[in-house]
Design an enzyme around this catalytic site. Structure first.
Site, PDB file in Angstrom:
ATOM      1  N   ALA A 169       0.850  -1.192   0.000  1.00 15.59           N
ATOM      2  CA  ALA A 169       0.000   0.000   0.000  1.00 15.59           C
ATOM      3  C   ALA A 169       0.887   1.244   0.000  1.00 15.59           C
ATOM      4  CB  ALA A 169      -0.894  -0.011   1.232  1.00 15.59           C
ATOM      5  N   HIS A 180      14.087  -1.657  13.284  1.00 16.59           N
ATOM      6  CA  HIS A 180      12.926  -2.264  12.633  1.00 16.59           C
ATOM      7  C   HIS A 180      13.049  -2.247  11.119  1.00 16.59           C
ATOM      8  CE1 HIS A 180      12.015   2.001  13.385  1.00 16.59           C
ATOM      9  NE2 HIS A 180      11.405   1.967  12.221  1.00 16.59           N
ATOM     10  N   ASP A 182      14.585  -0.078   8.925  1.00 13.26           N
ATOM     11  CA  ASP A 182      14.773   1.092   8.064  1.00 13.26           C
ATOM     12  C   ASP A 182      15.973   1.927   8.491  1.00 13.26           C
ATOM     13  OD1 ASP A 182      13.845   2.299  10.342  1.00 13.26           O
ATOM     14  OD2 ASP A 182      12.080   3.212   9.420  1.00 13.26           O
ATOM     15  N   GLY A 204       8.335   5.256   0.883  1.00 13.64           N
ATOM     16  CA  GLY A 204       7.653   6.554   0.862  1.00 13.64           C
ATOM     17  C   GLY A 204       6.239   6.430   1.408  1.00 13.64           C
ATOM     18  N   ASP A 206       5.331   5.537   4.276  1.00 16.18           N
ATOM     19  CA  ASP A 206       5.188   4.576   5.378  1.00 16.18           C
ATOM     20  C   ASP A 206       5.316   5.276   6.722  1.00 16.18           C
ATOM     21  OD1 ASP A 206       4.939   2.833   3.340  1.00 16.18           O
ATOM     22  OD2 ASP A 206       6.632   1.550   3.884  1.00 16.18           O
ATOM     23  N   GLU A 213       5.998   2.787  23.392  1.00 17.16           N
ATOM     24  CA  GLU A 213       5.125   3.776  24.047  1.00 17.16           C
ATOM     25  C   GLU A 213       3.846   3.073  24.489  1.00 17.16           C
ATOM     26  OE1 GLU A 213       6.740   6.345  24.349  1.00 17.16           O
ATOM     27  OE2 GLU A 213       8.148   6.130  22.685  1.00 17.16           O
ATOM     28  N   HIS A 230      -0.601  13.629  13.041  1.00 17.16           N
ATOM     29  CA  HIS A 230       0.630  14.382  12.766  1.00 17.16           C
ATOM     30  C   HIS A 230       1.488  13.628  11.745  1.00 17.16           C
ATOM     31  CE1 HIS A 230       4.325  16.735  13.769  1.00 17.16           C
ATOM     32  NE2 HIS A 230       4.904  15.594  13.424  1.00 17.16           N
ATOM     33  N   GLU A 231       1.718  12.357  11.980  1.00 24.92           N
ATOM     34  CA  GLU A 231       2.610  11.590  11.096  1.00 24.92           C
ATOM     35  C   GLU A 231       2.065  11.531   9.679  1.00 24.92           C
ATOM     36  OE1 GLU A 231       5.582  10.817  11.932  1.00 24.92           O
ATOM     37  OE2 GLU A 231       5.288  11.388  14.026  1.00 24.92           O
ATOM     38  N   HIS A 234       3.214  14.214   7.471  1.00 29.37           N
ATOM     39  CA  HIS A 234       4.499  13.954   6.793  1.00 29.37           C
ATOM     40  C   HIS A 234       4.296  13.022   5.607  1.00 29.37           C
ATOM     41  CE1 HIS A 234       6.859  15.959   9.798  1.00 29.37           C
ATOM     42  NE2 HIS A 234       6.540  15.119  10.763  1.00 29.37           N
ATOM     43  N   HIS A 240       7.718  20.053   9.402  1.00 27.52           N
ATOM     44  CA  HIS A 240       7.378  20.592  10.718  1.00 27.52           C
ATOM     45  C   HIS A 240       7.111  22.084  10.676  1.00 27.52           C
ATOM     46  CE1 HIS A 240       9.148  16.984  13.031  1.00 27.52           C
ATOM     47  NE2 HIS A 240       7.848  16.867  12.833  1.00 27.52           N
TER      48      HIS A 240
HETATM   49 ZN    ZN Z   1      10.897   3.339  10.884  1.00 25.02          ZN
HETATM   50 ZN    ZN Z   2       6.724  15.228  12.678  1.00 25.70          ZN
HETATM   51 CA    CA Z   3      10.311   6.226  21.958  1.00 28.15          CA
END
Ligand code: ZN
Ligand code: ZN
Ligand code: CA
Length: 495
Positions: A169, A180, A182, A204, A206, A213, A230-231, A234, A240
């Site tokens: 996707a 992980h 990358d 791109g 991802d 967390e 937020h992510e 991007h 930002h």
């Molecule tokens: Zn990553």
């Molecule tokens: Zn950010």
């Molecule tokens: Ca962390």
């Protein structure tokens, strides 16, 4: 590990480059410091070094050794303090350390000069897929929150997000820890919460969440909906913002979940994709057409795109803005990015809600990042892409009362002067001293041989001033005092 392609936004490449060299070293150093139980000052220094390496490109030299020496370190502290609107001291004062300790997004706040600007998806239907889930909540809850976070952006743009179950996707969502795959490992609880890659193939788009967390739906722990929204900014090409009201502010903070996007976020999104009611873009992937045909027939399809290749097209005003060139005509605006082949377009007010139509003249002062737009006897000032405050009277520049409107304006960086054109006259304005030069206005034809008519628009680029005169554009060389070439005005839009 998927491979890096050059089509990635530079911000992403920086993340990877930086981490490969900097992060492992800094992590080892942090462990040493903690193990020796050094005092709080040393801990702050380690924290700061790690923070500045991650988010402010500190010490990315090839030797792999960290550079802590002045003035680089202090300069990076100052960069960080400037970004967050702190007192710019260059030292680790409590306010600075407090922000460094606040959990935040993993994408850096600064980009290098080589940054080619934001990338965007060149299609309107974007697929997403959730790979690895967190065990902090039910998978159906994750599905719901991820879908809702994407719709924050979808509801303010022509973009549609379609859930897919494939591993290819556009936006792959994964909850992962530490290394992980990358080259940009997470850091355990707190610190970096998540990171995302700008639009592009492969990795791109991802989006990875740190599963160390505690992800929640409420306000204890880290709210997944807030961080995901937020992510995904991007993942759509936004960087930002230093405005705490913007969803793209890098540190984690509680927000009104019913109204996440600030005006700035919406403007920046619209600069990339247009607005919800206008759809200037066509599908670039035929496969999606058959998959999503009903949408193709919907009334949202653009009905009033201007014919930019009409041979008689002339412009009211043309100006650069950052790495883009803006072309105004009646109530319409085209935005051509230097590095991208396609052009954004739509009614002016879609991009600048305060302004509806008939811009007479426009110019930018790149070194001040300021753009001025003129309409009748008023002008607006833009910083970044945002209109600042109310329009002011053009007589502030020192025009005589008889001047009711301008034809064109252009700033020449080599001289620091802005030239204003009205009918057969022109004025020269000193941007540094903020005053008109003496002995102006003068006749255009006397000082610009070859220009014996009024000017529709003008822009300075690549060392030349380009005068738009009806459907033509003349390239003017100031040193040789002559027109060196002529072309169709809309050749600048690729016609
Ligand atoms: Zn990553
Ligand atoms: Zn950010
Ligand atoms: Ca962390």
């Amino acid at each position: 590990m998927r491979c890096v392609t050059l089509s990635w936004p530079v911000a992403v490449v920086l993340v990877l480059t930086h981490t490969c060299r900097g992060a492992p070293a800094s992590r080892a150093a942090a462990g040493t410091v903690t193990g020796l139980h050094r005092g709080p000052i040393q801990n702050d220094l380690t924290l700061a070094a790690e923070y500045l390496e991650r988010y402010y490109t500190l010490g990315r030299e090839r030797t792999g050794r960290r550079r802590r020496s002045e003035p680089t370190f202090a300069a990076k502290v100052r960069d960080m303090q400037t970004f967050f609107g702190l007192n710019v001291t260059g030292s680790l004062d409590p306010a600075t350390v407090e922000i460094m300790r606040t959990p935040r997004c993993g994408v850096p706040d600064v980009q290098e000069y080589s940054d080619q600007g934001s990338k965007r998806w060149t299609k309107s239907v974007i697929s997403y897929s959730i790979g690895r889930y967190t065990s902090d909540m039910a998978p159906s809850t994750v599905d719901h929150l991820i879908g809702s976070a994407l719709n924050v952006w979808g509801s303010a743009s022509p973009l549609t997000f379609v859930r897919s179950f494939s591993h290819n996707a556009d936006i792959m969502v994964d909850f992962v820890t530490r290394e992980h795959g990358d080259s940009y490992p997470f850091d355990g609880p707190q610190g970096t919460l998540a990171h995302a890659y700008g639009p592009g193939t492969g990795i791109g788009g991802d989006t990875h969440f740190d599963d160390d967390e505690v992800w929640t739906t409420g306000s204890n722990g880290i709210n997944l909906y807030l961080v995901a929204a937020h992510e995904f900014g991007h993942a759509l090409g936004l960087s930002h913002s230093n405005n705490p009201e913007s969803l793209m502010y890098p540190t984690y903070m509680k927000r009104n979940q019913h109204n996440l996007l600030s005006r700035e976020d919406i403007l920046n999104l619209n600069m990339l994709y247009g607005t919800r009611s206008v759809l200037p873009y066509h599908f670039s992937r035929p496969s999606w057409n058959s998959f999503y045909k009903p949408w193709h027939l919907s009334p949202r399809f653009p009905l009033f795109l201007q014919d930019k290749c009409n041979p008689n097209l002339s412009f009211d005003a043309v100006t650069t803005m950052g790495e883009s060139t803006l072309f105004f005509k009646d109530n319409y605006l085209w935005i051509k990015h230097d590095q991208q082949c396609d052009t954004k377009e739509g009614p002016i007010k879609n991009f600048m809600p305060k302004i509806d139509s008939d811009i007479d003249a426009a110019y930018s002062v790149p070194k001040k990042s300021v753009v001025c737009l003129f309409k009748g006897h008023k002008f607006w000032t833009l910083r970044g892409s945002q209109v600042r405050g109310k329009p002011k009277p053009i007589h502030k520049f020192g025009f005589p009362k008889q001047v009711e409107r301008l034809d064109a304006a252009v700033h020449v960086d080599s001289t620091g002067r802005t030239l204003f054109f009205a009918e057969h006259l022109y004025w020269s304005y000193d941007e540094d001293r903020r005053m008109m030069e003496e002995l102006h206005p003068r006749n255009i034809s006397e000082d610009f041989p070859g220009l014996n008519t009024s000017v529709s628009a003008a822009v300075h680029r690549d060392g030349f001033t380009h005068f738009f005169i009806g459907p033509l554009v003349l390239k003017y060389d100031h040193k040789r005092k002559q027109v060196v070439s002529a072309d169709k005005a809309n050749s600048w839009l690729g016609c």
